[in-house]
Design a protein around this motif. Structure first.
Motif, PDB file in Angstrom:
ATOM      1  N   GLY A  25     -23.379 -33.020 -10.703  1.00 42.66           N
ATOM      2  CA  GLY A  25     -24.435 -32.876 -11.700  1.00 42.66           C
ATOM      3  C   GLY A  25     -25.762 -33.458 -11.249  1.00 42.66           C
ATOM      4  N   LYS A  26     -26.677 -33.583 -12.196  1.00 44.20           N
ATOM      5  CA  LYS A  26     -28.040 -34.039 -11.909  1.00 44.20           C
ATOM      6  C   LYS A  26     -28.090 -35.481 -11.415  1.00 44.20           C
ATOM      7  CE  LYS A  26     -30.175 -30.796 -15.055  1.00 44.20           C
ATOM      8  NZ  LYS A  26     -31.000 -30.579 -16.235  1.00 44.20           N
ATOM      9  N   ARG A  27     -27.108 -36.294 -11.775  1.00 42.92           N
ATOM     10  CA  ARG A  27     -27.096 -37.689 -11.320  1.00 42.92           C
ATOM     11  C   ARG A  27     -26.753 -37.786  -9.832  1.00 42.92           C
ATOM     12  NH1 ARG A  27     -24.112 -38.346 -16.238  1.00 42.92           N
ATOM     13  NH2 ARG A  27     -25.154 -39.721 -17.708  1.00 42.92           N
ATOM     14  N   GLY A  28     -25.859 -36.910  -9.379  1.00 40.68           N
ATOM     15  CA  GLY A  28     -25.419 -36.956  -7.997  1.00 40.68           C
ATOM     16  C   GLY A  28     -24.361 -38.008  -7.727  1.00 40.68           C
ATOM     17  N   PRO A  32     -21.452 -45.595 -13.708  1.00 40.93           N
ATOM     18  CA  PRO A  32     -20.468 -46.669 -13.888  1.00 40.93           C
ATOM     19  C   PRO A  32     -19.668 -46.620 -15.195  1.00 40.93           C
ATOM     20  CG  PRO A  32     -22.381 -47.548 -12.802  1.00 40.93           C
ATOM     21  CD  PRO A  32     -22.726 -46.130 -13.189  1.00 40.93           C
ATOM     22  N   PRO A  33     -20.301 -46.410 -16.365  1.00 41.99           N
ATOM     23  CA  PRO A  33     -19.466 -46.421 -17.579  1.00 41.99           C
ATOM     24  C   PRO A  33     -18.443 -45.287 -17.591  1.00 41.99           C
ATOM     25  CG  PRO A  33     -21.731 -45.864 -18.135  1.00 41.99           C
ATOM     26  CD  PRO A  33     -21.713 -46.270 -16.695  1.00 41.99           C
ATOM     27  N   MET A  34     -18.768 -44.164 -16.968  1.00 42.51           N
ATOM     28  CA  MET A  34     -17.822 -43.058 -16.919  1.00 42.51           C
ATOM     29  C   MET A  34     -16.540 -43.458 -16.208  1.00 42.51           C
ATOM     30  SD  MET A  34     -17.829 -39.399 -15.033  1.00 42.51           S
ATOM     31  CE  MET A  34     -16.956 -40.147 -13.677  1.00 42.51           C
ATOM     32  N   MET A  35     -16.676 -44.344 -15.239  1.00 44.07           N
ATOM     33  CA  MET A  35     -15.486 -44.783 -14.510  1.00 44.07           C
ATOM     34  C   MET A  35     -14.514 -45.498 -15.455  1.00 44.07           C
ATOM     35  SD  MET A  35     -15.963 -43.454 -11.608  1.00 44.07           S
ATOM     36  CE  MET A  35     -14.600 -44.180 -10.701  1.00 44.07           C
ATOM     37  N   LEU A  50     -23.015 -35.530 -22.434  1.00 43.31           N
ATOM     38  CA  LEU A  50     -24.061 -35.984 -23.343  1.00 43.31           C
ATOM     39  C   LEU A  50     -25.041 -36.879 -22.592  1.00 43.31           C
ATOM     40  CD1 LEU A  50     -25.388 -36.297 -26.122  1.00 43.31           C
ATOM     41  CD2 LEU A  50     -23.770 -38.171 -26.571  1.00 43.31           C
ATOM     42  N   GLY A  51     -24.518 -37.784 -21.780  1.00 41.16           N
ATOM     43  CA  GLY A  51     -25.376 -38.674 -21.011  1.00 41.16           C
ATOM     44  C   GLY A  51     -26.322 -37.921 -20.094  1.00 41.16           C
ATOM     45  N   GLU A  52     -25.816 -36.892 -19.448  1.00 38.61           N
ATOM     46  CA  GLU A  52     -26.675 -36.102 -18.573  1.00 38.61           C
ATOM     47  C   GLU A  52     -27.772 -35.428 -19.386  1.00 38.61           C
ATOM     48  OE1 GLU A  52     -25.968 -32.251 -15.930  1.00 38.61           O
ATOM     49  OE2 GLU A  52     -25.092 -34.048 -15.014  1.00 38.61           O
ATOM     50  N   PHE A  53     -27.430 -34.931 -20.578  1.00 40.55           N
ATOM     51  CA  PHE A  53     -28.451 -34.296 -21.421  1.00 40.55           C
ATOM     52  C   PHE A  53     -29.522 -35.299 -21.852  1.00 40.55           C
ATOM     53  CE2 PHE A  53     -30.428 -33.444 -25.439  1.00 40.55           C
ATOM     54  CZ  PHE A  53     -31.024 -32.221 -25.175  1.00 40.55           C
ATOM     55  N   VAL A  54     -29.107 -36.429 -22.433  1.00 40.50           N
ATOM     56  CA  VAL A  54     -30.123 -37.358 -22.953  1.00 40.50           C
ATOM     57  C   VAL A  54     -30.942 -37.989 -21.830  1.00 40.50           C
ATOM     58  CG1 VAL A  54     -28.958 -37.800 -25.166  1.00 40.50           C
ATOM     59  CG2 VAL A  54     -28.574 -39.356 -23.247  1.00 40.50           C
ATOM     60  N   ILE A 152     -32.676 -40.762 -31.507  1.00 34.94           N
ATOM     61  CA  ILE A 152     -31.402 -41.235 -32.068  1.00 34.94           C
ATOM     62  C   ILE A 152     -30.284 -41.026 -31.046  1.00 34.94           C
ATOM     63  CG2 ILE A 152     -29.656 -40.831 -33.857  1.00 34.94           C
ATOM     64  CD1 ILE A 152     -32.073 -40.017 -35.698  1.00 34.94           C
ATOM     65  N   GLY A 153     -30.276 -39.869 -30.390  1.00 33.44           N
ATOM     66  CA  GLY A 153     -29.267 -39.590 -29.363  1.00 33.44           C
ATOM     67  C   GLY A 153     -29.342 -40.556 -28.201  1.00 33.44           C
ATOM     68  N   LEU A 154     -30.543 -40.858 -27.746  1.00 34.44           N
ATOM     69  CA  LEU A 154     -30.710 -41.828 -26.656  1.00 34.44           C
ATOM     70  C   LEU A 154     -30.176 -43.198 -27.054  1.00 34.44           C
ATOM     71  CD1 LEU A 154     -34.274 -40.774 -25.495  1.00 34.44           C
ATOM     72  CD2 LEU A 154     -32.322 -41.048 -23.945  1.00 34.44           C
ATOM     73  N   CYS A 155     -30.571 -43.652 -28.243  1.00 37.86           N
ATOM     74  CA  CYS A 155     -30.123 -44.981 -28.697  1.00 37.86           C
ATOM     75  C   CYS A 155     -28.610 -45.012 -28.911  1.00 37.86           C
ATOM     76  CB  CYS A 155     -30.855 -45.371 -29.975  1.00 37.86           C
ATOM     77  SG  CYS A 155     -32.607 -45.721 -29.726  1.00 37.86           S
ATOM     78  N   GLY A 156     -28.069 -43.952 -29.483  1.00 36.72           N
ATOM     79  CA  GLY A 156     -26.627 -43.912 -29.730  1.00 36.72           C
ATOM     80  C   GLY A 156     -25.825 -43.848 -28.445  1.00 36.72           C
ATOM     81  N   TYR A 157     -26.209 -42.972 -27.543  1.00 35.19           N
ATOM     82  CA  TYR A 157     -25.478 -42.855 -26.285  1.00 35.19           C
ATOM     83  C   TYR A 157     -25.557 -44.153 -25.489  1.00 35.19           C
ATOM     84  CZ  TYR A 157     -24.178 -41.644 -21.562  1.00 35.19           C
ATOM     85  OH  TYR A 157     -23.589 -41.654 -20.333  1.00 35.19           O
ATOM     86  N   TYR A 158     -26.749 -44.722 -25.374  1.00 34.27           N
ATOM     87  CA  TYR A 158     -26.882 -45.938 -24.577  1.00 34.27           C
ATOM     88  C   TYR A 158     -26.315 -47.169 -25.284  1.00 34.27           C
ATOM     89  CZ  TYR A 158     -28.869 -43.415 -20.772  1.00 34.27           C
ATOM     90  OH  TYR A 158     -29.007 -42.535 -19.714  1.00 34.27           O
ATOM     91  N   THR A 159     -26.088 -47.079 -26.584  1.00 38.29           N
ATOM     92  CA  THR A 159     -25.310 -48.120 -27.265  1.00 38.29           C
ATOM     93  C   THR A 159     -23.875 -48.064 -26.772  1.00 38.29           C
ATOM     94  OG1 THR A 159     -26.705 -48.307 -29.221  1.00 38.29           O
ATOM     95  CG2 THR A 159     -24.373 -48.830 -29.513  1.00 38.29           C
TER      96      THR A 159
END
Length: 181
Positions: A25-28, A32-35, A50-54, A152-159
């Protein structure tokens, strides 16, 4: 670190597919949290997407998205998240003084009304557990409804990211020292 992170060779077929999708994906790379989330492959798949989108596909440039992410990392005292996103905020062009103010829990001075609104929304979401009518109405004027939803999505995902990193005690890279007290 409280959790053993799997190497690609130790992953089930489902875990490996999600890992490979993240790397492609775009991160390449696998964030870490996905692990940690790979312990629940279905959650890892959806959370990583979702993380890639936000991170890459909201209406905001990195300079603005990183404000919401840094406010979230600071709120949760997420040392790893702060370390990672401070670098990305600087790379995206965010003023170092704004970053320092967020770190030190001072309200930054903004010359961009969108940046100020993203900061105000993120602070209200975390500290006030919602958004008062006046702030909401002003946010819609400045950011549009899509922009409000995406903050809201950014804050929720990064929470969720911050909670994951904090719970499993992800360490900073060798030689790095946390800036957060």
């Amino acid at each position: 670190m409280r959790l053993k992170l799997l190497s690609p060779g130790e992953m089930s077929a489902d875990q490996k597919q999600i890992y490979d999708e993240a790397v492609a994906g775009k991160r390449g790379s696998a964030p870490p949290p996905m692990m940690a989330w790979l312990n629940s492959p279905g959650m890892a798949k959806h959370a990583t997407r979702l993380g890639e989108f936000v991170r890459y596909d909201t209406i905001f440039p990195a300079k603005l998205s990183e404000i919401a992410i840094l406010v979230t990392a600071r709120h949760w005292a997420s040392h790893y998240e702060w370390y990672a996103h401070k670098r990305l905020a600087l790379k995206g062009g965010l003023d170092p003084k704004v970053i320092d103010d967020i770190r030190d829990r001072r309200t930054p001075a903004f010359d961009d009304p969108k940046a100020k609104m993203i900061y105000d929304l993120a602070k209200s979401l975390h500290e006030g557990h919602g958004v008062a009518k006046g702030l909401y109405d002003e946010a819609v004027k400045v950011l549009g409804e899509r922009g409000v939803v995406e903050v809201i999505g950014l804050c929720g995902y990064y929470t969720m990211v911050s909670m994951t990193l904090n719970t499993f005690e992800f360490p900073l890279p060798d030689g790095e020292v946390s800036e957060l007290a």
